[in-house]
Enzyme design. Sequence first.
Site, short mmCIF file in Angstrom:
data_model
loop_
_atom_site.label_atom_id
_atom_site.label_comp_id
_atom_site.label_asym_id
_atom_site.label_seq_id
_atom_site.Cartn_x
_atom_site.Cartn_y
_atom_site.Cartn_z
N TYR A 12 0.83 -1.22 0.00
CA TYR A 12 0.00 0.00 0.00
C TYR A 12 0.86 1.27 0.00
CZ TYR A 12 -3.22 3.40 2.24
OH TYR A 12 -3.97 4.50 2.58
N TYR A 76 6.02 -7.54 7.40
CA TYR A 76 4.66 -7.83 7.87
C TYR A 76 4.23 -6.66 8.75
CZ TYR A 76 5.48 -12.80 6.60
OH TYR A 76 5.74 -13.97 5.95
N TYR A 141 5.30 -6.69 16.55
CA TYR A 141 5.44 -5.87 15.34
C TYR A 141 6.28 -4.62 15.64
CZ TYR A 141 4.32 -2.23 12.01
OH TYR A 141 4.43 -1.18 11.13
N PHE A 169 2.23 7.33 11.52
CA PHE A 169 1.03 7.17 12.33
C PHE A 169 0.02 6.41 11.47
CE2 PHE A 169 2.01 9.10 16.42
CZ PHE A 169 3.34 9.33 16.19
N PHE A 207 -13.95 -0.87 18.49
CA PHE A 207 -13.30 -1.52 19.62
C PHE A 207 -13.24 -0.63 20.86
CE2 PHE A 207 -10.78 -3.86 16.13
CZ PHE A 207 -11.72 -4.88 16.07
#
Length: 322
Positions: A12, A76, A141, A169, A207
């Site tokens: 992306y 990843y 990560y 960010f 969430f």
Amino acid sequence: MAKILVTGGAGYIGSHTRYFLEKSGHTTVVLDSMERGDQRAVPAGMLRQVDLRDSAKVKQVLREEKADAVIHFAAYMAVGESNERPEAYFINNVGGSLSLFEAMLETGVKCLVFSSTAAAYGIPGKVPITEDQPYAPINPYGESKVMVEKILGWLDKFRELRSIRLRYFNACGAEPESGLGERHDPETHLIPLILRAVQTGKPVTLFGDDYPTPDGTCIRDYIHVSDLAEAHIVAVEYLLKGGGSDAFNVGTGGGRSVKEVLAAVERVTGKKAPHTIGPRREGDPPSLVADSSKLQKTLGWRPKRADLDGIVRDAWEFAQKG
Ligand code: UFG
């Protein structure tokens, strides 16, 4: 004008940066394993399909392509997955980076822009976040990115490999006209998930609404992917002109809550976004907002597309193309 190798250029942010590099007059080549990359994001003839951990092949590509600098995205990037399989994140993100750096040192390529993250700060002591806040990742990560940042510190000190570490960010939006956009599988990011809820009628789960924020939902700094891409261009040009190693936050400085993002999607699409409120997601800090004044002062970069409705409009346009 330079020849830039873009690792992870089928992803992306990598694909948008490749697009902006070309627009700025640079020549690019994409190095991507295509394990998670999107073939549609790379123009024909620009892809070298190589796994970064194959240092000999990376070396060969650097030599054949006569690259002047590398922008390194390949990694990843799903926080939840990194909690389930930490080893995969260290092998791929740290192992792949080391193999790349070895190849760069052996071929004499000494300029690197590294894709780092706000996840390096964990739950920050103060917001907006400045670069001098300590490393405190709360997931594998973030830790994998911190490890690479530290390795780069040593390679600068003893091997003259100069690097700019850009701590992103929340990347979002899409560059209209480029045909590029956000296509993760599975998708975990808020804006594409709310847009999908609008399209399918299946509710997205927010969430948690009991955070210590004005409306109870988490605050993030949503940065347009094209602004992010432009930060890479100024960073690589700075290194190519002899600039020294440094780390910069890349954000707008403005925080938006999950509910504000939902409202923006409803305004832009003119449709209701079906949603439910679920429990908090583990490891979500209440508020992450960048102080990116260092990047603005040092490299003259400015976010030009900070308006949230504009960001959502670009993401919506891409989502409708399917
Ligand atoms: N969210 C929901 N529902 C969802 C998905 C997300 O409510 O289905 C919320 C999250 O709880 C969070 C906000 O929307 O408050 C943004 O979540 P994203 O998953 O879109 O992005 P993150 O802030 O979790 O992660 C981003 C990058 C990571 C990076 C991190 C730095 O994607 O790579 O910022 O903190 F590590």
